[in-house]
Design a protein around this motif. Structure first.
Motif, PDB file in Angstrom:
ATOM      1  N   LEU A 290       0.807  -1.226   0.000  1.00 39.53           N
ATOM      2  CA  LEU A 290       0.000   0.000   0.000  1.00 39.53           C
ATOM      3  C   LEU A 290       0.835   1.269   0.000  1.00 39.53           C
ATOM      4  N   GLY A 291       2.142   1.154   0.258  1.00 35.84           N
ATOM      5  CA  GLY A 291       2.995   2.342   0.283  1.00 35.84           C
ATOM      6  C   GLY A 291       2.874   3.105   1.584  1.00 35.84           C
ATOM      7  N   GLN A 292       3.160   4.414   1.542  1.00 36.06           N
ATOM      8  CA  GLN A 292       3.132   5.248   2.733  1.00 36.06           C
ATOM      9  C   GLN A 292       1.696   5.484   3.199  1.00 36.06           C
ATOM     10  N   TYR A 293       1.516   5.650   4.522  1.00 38.98           N
ATOM     11  CA  TYR A 293       0.162   5.695   5.072  1.00 38.98           C
ATOM     12  C   TYR A 293      -0.627   6.927   4.659  1.00 38.98           C
ATOM     13  N   GLN A 294       0.036   7.978   4.217  1.00 39.06           N
ATOM     14  CA  GLN A 294      -0.728   9.154   3.785  1.00 39.06           C
ATOM     15  C   GLN A 294      -1.535   8.880   2.521  1.00 39.06           C
ATOM     16  N   TYR A 295      -1.239   7.748   1.833  1.00 36.95           N
ATOM     17  CA  TYR A 295      -1.991   7.373   0.643  1.00 36.95           C
ATOM     18  C   TYR A 295      -3.077   6.340   0.942  1.00 36.95           C
ATOM     19  N   TRP A 296      -3.173   5.881   2.197  1.00 37.92           N
ATOM     20  CA  TRP A 296      -4.175   4.889   2.535  1.00 37.92           C
ATOM     21  C   TRP A 296      -5.560   5.528   2.593  1.00 37.92           C
ATOM     22  N   ASP A 297      -6.579   4.720   2.480  1.00 36.36           N
ATOM     23  CA  ASP A 297      -7.963   5.195   2.528  1.00 36.36           C
ATOM     24  C   ASP A 297      -8.393   5.283   3.996  1.00 36.36           C
TER      25      ASP A 297
END
Length: 353
Positions: A290-297
């Motif tokens: 998912l990558g870095q958490y700022q890109y999570w939903d």
């Protein structure tokens, strides 16, 4: 007197946004088990809404940020003795913010208050003497009780330059205190017995100060007293994330909890001297898929940097002189969307660096 509120010292008389003030006073009580807390209060009508249910509700005019940026000092009071309180505080910033993060300048002289209380029972009598509040001008920086401020990374007030500001614990009677250490002649944070406080967690909510793409490492200093065996000392970085995607998100629950444990090892007293330690290098909760958490939903609910001991002896004490960020290595994962329009068609090119 359980609470004394001095409502004009820090507004109009000496304060300008960003100023440093040095506060000096002496405090005494005859009762045992008391902690003196010095803090600020901030009022603004724009904080208020119809949801205001009590004075500390996030949508009430006296609401203060929950990161304890408004706490100036906590000191243990020895019964029958005058305790000298000296603390430095920087005006404005987080202590003037509402629950959305907007900074609100107080309008009237009583809307920014210097407050004092003694915790540990109702109606505790105490005395205050020789109180002075001094604005620190650029020409008098030596009044700040430290030679220099180390690189702090995401930690606020990392060497206790501003006493207890930003450092918090749930119950004030279990809280750490600030004392001047005789060996290094500056303020340090102290957790000491009896049993009910020795293994409590001290923490900061560092959300908003971190760099999501970064790897961190810290150096820190500990002193361990009045113990006959090593303690286990722990540093924990914990993120609570509100997850909107229970199928493809970072976990299958509405609230995800993620931990990083950059330090977790036994520490001996080594004769009661200051000892230097380093944390492991740790990242900011990057996920391989998912990558870095700022890109999570979803959104981050809290990001806590916590310190605590286990297996401390009943009368044992640990002190820390602070933290220094040794390295903040940023690895950028940048996604760029480029749109090409040809007639009624759109072509999208994704680039990752």
């Amino acid at each position: 007197m359980q609470n004394i509120i001095i409502s004009t010292l820090l507004q109009h008389h000496i304060s300008i946004t960003g100023d440093l003030v040095k506060i000096h006073m002496k405090v005494k009580t005859e009762e045992s088990g008391k902690i003196f807390q010095l803090y600020t209060g901030h009022y603004h009508k724009k904080k208020e809404s119809l949801d205001c249910s009590n004075i500390n509700h996030p949508k009430c005019p006296w609401y203060q940020s929950d990161n304890d940026a408004n706490v100036i000092s906590r000191h243990y009071l020895t019964p029958g003795e005058w305790t000298t309180i000296e603390a430095v505080h920087r005006i404005a910033g987080d202590e003037w913010k509402d629950h959305t993060g907007a900074e609100l300048y107080p309008k009237n002289c009583n809307h920014y208050q210097l407050r004092m209380r003694v915790a540990g029972g109702q109606n505790t009598p105490y005395w205050i003497d020789d109180m002075r509040v001094q604005r620190i001008q650029p020409a008098t920086e030596s009044l700040v009780p430290h030679d220099s401020v180390t690189s702090s990374g995401f930690i606020m007030n990392n060497i206790f330059e501003y006493s207890m500001s930003w450092w918090k614990i749930g119950d004030i009677m279990l809280a750490p205190i600030i004392e001047k250490d005789e060996d290094i002649q500056r303020d340090v944070m102290v957790i000491r017995g009896p049993n009910f406080i020795r293994d409590k967690i001290v923490l900061q909510n560092v959300m908003g100060y971190e760099i999501p793409q970064a790897n961190y490492q810290y150096r820190f200093w500990l002193k361990l007293l009045d113990v006959s065996r090593p303690i286990n000392f722990h540093i924990l970085l914990r993120m609570r994330f509100h997850n909107n995607d229970l199928v493809n998100g970072p976990c299958d629950k509405e609230e995800c909890v993620f931990d990083r444990r950059p330090f977790n090892q036994p520490v001996s007293s080594n004769g009661g001297i200051w000892q230097e330690f380093k944390t492991d290098v740790f990242d900011m909760f990057a996920d391989e898929e998912l990558g870095q958490y700022q890109y999570w939903d979803g959104y981050v609910k809290s990001l806590h940097w916590s310190l605590y001991s286990t297996d401390m002896e009943p009368l044992g004490t640990w002190k820390t002189a602070g933290f220094e960020a040794l390295s903040v290595t940023v690895s950028y994962l940048l996604c760029i969307s480029v749109y090409f329009h040809f007639g009624n068609s759109t072509f999208i090119l994704y680039c990752s660096l």
